[in-house]
Design a protein around this motif. Structure first.
Motif, short mmCIF file in Angstrom:
data_model
loop_
_atom_site.label_atom_id
_atom_site.label_comp_id
_atom_site.label_asym_id
_atom_site.label_seq_id
_atom_site.Cartn_x
_atom_site.Cartn_y
_atom_site.Cartn_z
N SER A 90 44.11 34.46 52.67
CA SER A 90 45.18 33.71 53.33
C SER A 90 46.41 34.55 53.62
N ASP A 91 46.54 35.73 52.98
CA ASP A 91 47.66 36.62 53.28
C ASP A 91 47.31 37.64 54.35
N GLY A 92 46.12 37.48 54.97
CA GLY A 92 45.73 38.36 56.06
C GLY A 92 44.87 39.54 55.66
N GLU A 93 44.75 39.82 54.37
CA GLU A 93 43.92 40.93 53.92
C GLU A 93 42.44 40.61 54.13
N PRO A 94 41.63 41.59 54.51
CA PRO A 94 40.19 41.32 54.70
C PRO A 94 39.50 41.03 53.36
N LEU A 95 38.53 40.15 53.39
CA LEU A 95 37.70 39.87 52.22
C LEU A 95 36.46 40.76 52.34
N THR A 96 36.27 41.63 51.38
CA THR A 96 35.22 42.64 51.48
C THR A 96 34.29 42.61 50.27
N ALA A 97 33.29 43.49 50.33
CA ALA A 97 32.35 43.62 49.21
C ALA A 97 33.07 44.08 47.95
N GLU A 98 34.17 44.80 48.11
CA GLU A 98 34.95 45.23 46.94
C GLU A 98 35.52 44.03 46.19
N ASP A 99 35.94 43.00 46.93
CA ASP A 99 36.44 41.78 46.29
C ASP A 99 35.34 41.10 45.48
N VAL A 100 34.13 41.06 46.05
CA VAL A 100 33.02 40.40 45.36
C VAL A 100 32.64 41.17 44.11
N ALA A 101 32.53 42.48 44.21
CA ALA A 101 32.19 43.30 43.05
C ALA A 101 33.26 43.17 41.97
N PHE A 102 34.53 43.22 42.40
CA PHE A 102 35.63 43.06 41.45
C PHE A 102 35.54 41.71 40.74
N THR A 103 35.26 40.65 41.50
CA THR A 103 35.17 39.30 40.93
C THR A 103 34.13 39.23 39.82
N LEU A 104 32.94 39.74 40.10
CA LEU A 104 31.85 39.67 39.12
C LEU A 104 32.19 40.47 37.86
N ASN A 105 32.76 41.64 38.03
CA ASN A 105 33.15 42.44 36.88
C ASN A 105 34.31 41.79 36.12
N PHE A 106 35.23 41.18 36.85
CA PHE A 106 36.36 40.48 36.23
C PHE A 106 35.86 39.35 35.35
N PHE A 107 34.96 38.52 35.89
CA PHE A 107 34.42 37.40 35.12
C PHE A 107 33.68 37.88 33.88
N ARG A 108 32.89 38.94 34.04
CA ARG A 108 32.10 39.45 32.91
C ARG A 108 33.00 40.01 31.81
N GLU A 109 34.08 40.67 32.21
CA GLU A 109 34.94 41.35 31.23
C GLU A 109 36.01 40.45 30.63
#
Length: 608
Positions: free
Chosen positions: A446-465
């Motif tokens: 919503s702030d205009g930044e692209p949603l990328t595969a890096e966001d998805v990878a970060f999310t999964l690692n964030f949840f796990r850690e």
């Protein structure tokens, strides 16, 4: 009144229609082509805090809301049906009511005894009398709305009371009336009785318990039903304490059935919180490895069906009914409501596809109003277990895959994916599963930044850690999540399983550039206060105002990656017309036919 045989035929038609819509990938494709991925249409969603079912019904009748935001109590059905501009629809619940039998306790360890009760119990009467026609008989432990269910696939059912068949089974197993007192003794020649416990807080449970005791009495078995404190006997179930039979209810939030490999596995017969009936069966267990560790859908489906066949025959539990859930909404301004198999009408798909009628200036614009029985407890979706909070927050984030209204998977942020094991690709370590996702390239935050595969990878690692984060509890076997390119993601698990796909793909994705600063250790202290503090989200709506204890408003995201062209009529715009695809048209017609069969079949099934 329809005969019992006609009801059974219609019940099978109902299951077939659901299976047709939910399983075949052709139908998922036709939904995408027909444009159901495009939305939203309304400008705003408003969730008004209205406490009390009677107040919600009154607000709907007075045109203060457009939708009751929870399932409607059947006691309000006559008043709502009589009201103008209000529709009430139903959907079979993804769940059921059932009897748990302690199978390691004599004489309930006899399969013949449990099957005798299943045959003698009148499930038709439970649906027609206890539920007043608002439920359907059920045999399998997998609800019939689930495409993995074997309901309707077996050569027999336990729907109608068949006391003669039950008596025949008891006779053959040695449950005989030795002393001619009209009451059967056990196979060892000893007296026994059966106590059926049910929750004192539930009139439905009490009536079902009485039906079970009556069925046993009809078999000349000494039995009584007793209303008991629910939490007291639930605690006994958790820790495998003493009981004969107890009544419970179960609900499911998705269509995964990997729990079949744990809930009734012999290895968990003495494990606290698992396997309430303390049941073990080698034939059932033999399919467990294929269910849990195959990566092939057809093999997983085969295992699920075969396990249910064994389970239904052995009756460690007896499913009594699958009741319907009622949704109520106004029809004077909006159309396009979606009756979701998991949520009914008050769900994500209705918010996404509902739109103003042409007579109200539609399809775009308008404010769609919900009732919400409780206020939000937080705007941090990771820290809330409230369904009413999630009514509001579900619109804010996206996932790789979502479920459509029939419960089938639909690629969302994921454009495509592949799953590989070592046998598919030698680069994958033996015993591992590797998923490669290609991500949509037009999704933004919503702030205009692209949603990328890096966001998805970060999310999964964030949840796990993140310690204690509920979204990370099932990621312990994930060995890696990383982006290979801006829009390609690789996720690997130390194991082989079809179910890892949903472990990854159903999770909401969060923005890396925001949560890097928050840190995984602080996941539960993150406490956003929108709209004063902007929440960076990706979903079709974002919070635009909030008045604690009163209402929360969300406004549509004009840059949503599946967003519609809202160019006003008369404005020149360039469009590309795609020639109609005859095959897809036929498929879409088949979906329509399935819906007609489904709705018509259900109405006939429940007619008295």
């Amino acid at each position: 009144m329809f005969s019992s045989r006609a009801k059974r035929v219609l019940a099978i038609s109902l299951v077939a229609a659901f299976t047709l819509m939910a399983v075949s990938p052709l139908f998922v494709t036709s939904l995408a082509v027909s444009g159901s991925k495009s939305g939203p249409y309304v400008d705003k969603l408003v969730f008004r805090v209205i406490t009390g079912e009677d107040q919600e019904v009154l607000a709907l009748q007075n045109n203060e809301i457009d939708l009751i935001g929870e399932m409607v109590n059947p006691t309000y059905l006559p008043a709502l049906q009589a009201a103008e501009n209000i529709d009430v629809v139903n959907v079979l619940r993804n769940g059921y009511g059932y009897l748990v039998i302690k199978t390691n306790k004599y004489p309930f360890n006899y399969t013949s005894f449990r099957r005798a009760l299943a045959f003698a119990l009148d499930k038709e009467a439970i649906s027609d009398q206890v539920w007043d026609g608002l439920s359907s008989p059920q045999d399998s432990c997998v609800p019939q709305v689930n495409p993995f269910s074997c309901e309707g696939l077996l050569p027999y059912t336990y729907y109608e009371a068949n006391v003669a068949k039950g008596a025949e089974l008891l006779d053959a197993a040695g449950f005989l009336d030795i002393d001619n007192d009209t009451i059967r003794e056990g196979p060892h020649g000893d007296d026994f009785d059966v106590l059926v416990e049910c929750a004192s807080s539930s009139p439905i449970a009490i009536e079902v318990g009485q039906k079970a005791a009556q069925a046993l009495t009809a078999l000349h078995v000494q039995a009584t039903s007793q209303a008991t404190d629910f939490y007291e006997y639930l605690n006994r179930l958790y820790f495998h304490g003493d009981f004969d039979m107890v009544f419970l209810g179960a609900s499911f939030t998705n269509m995964d059935v990997d729990w079949l490999g744990y809930e009734f596995w012999s290895g968990y017969a003495n494990e606290p919180y698992w396997n309430f009936p303390c049941w073990g069966n080698a034939s059932y267990d033999a399919w467990r490895d294929q269910l849990l560790h195959s990566t092939d859908y057809n093999e997983v489906y085969e295992a699920a069906i075969e396990m249910q066949k064994v389970w239904v025959y052995n009756c460690p539990e007896i499913i009594c009914y699958e009741n319907v859930l009622l949704s109520a909404y106004r029809t004077d301004r909006f159309e396009g409501f979606v009756n979701d198999v998991n949520a009914g009408v008050p769900g994500w798909w209705t918010n996404y596809l509902v739109h103003l009628k042409d007579s109200s200036g539609g399809p775009f614009g308008g404010t769609f109003r919900w009732s919400n029985p409780l206020d939000l407890d937080t705007f941090n979706f990771m820290a809330s277990s409230s369904a009413y909070t999630m009514n509001v927050l579900n619109q804010l984030y996206d996932s790789l895959i979502i479920q459509d209204s029939s419960g089938a998977d639909v690629n969302w942020l994921a454009e495509s994916y592949t799953a590989q094991t070592h046998s598919d690709n030698p680069a994958v370590p033996e015993g591992h599963t590797r998923f490669t996702f290609n991500i949509l390239q037009n999704a933004t935050w919503s702030d205009g930044e692209p949603l990328t595969a890096e966001d998805v990878a970060f999310t999964l690692n964030f949840f796990r850690e993140a310690p204690g984060n509920p979204y990370g509890s099932d990621l312990t076997e994930m060995t890696a999540a990383y982006s290979t390119t801006t829009y390609q993601l690789v996720v690997e698990f130390a194991g082989e399983s079809y179910w890892y796909l949903h472990t990854v793909s159903y999770k909401p994705i969060i923005p890396k550039h925001v949560f890097e600063a928050i840190g995984a250790a602080n996941w539960n202290t993150w406490n956003p206060q929108p709209p004063t503090q902007e929440m960076v989200t990706s979903g079709p709506f974002n919070v635009s105002s909030y008045f604690a204890g009163e209402a929360c408003e969300e406004t549509w995201n004009p840059n949503y990656f599946y967003g519609l062209d809202r160019t006003p009529t008369g404005t020149t715009s360039t469009t590309t017309t795609t020639p109609p695809n005859l095959t897809l048209a036929i498929v879409a017609g088949a979906v329509g036919a399935a819906v007609v069969i489904l709705v018509g079949g259900y109405i006939l099934l429940r007619q008295k």
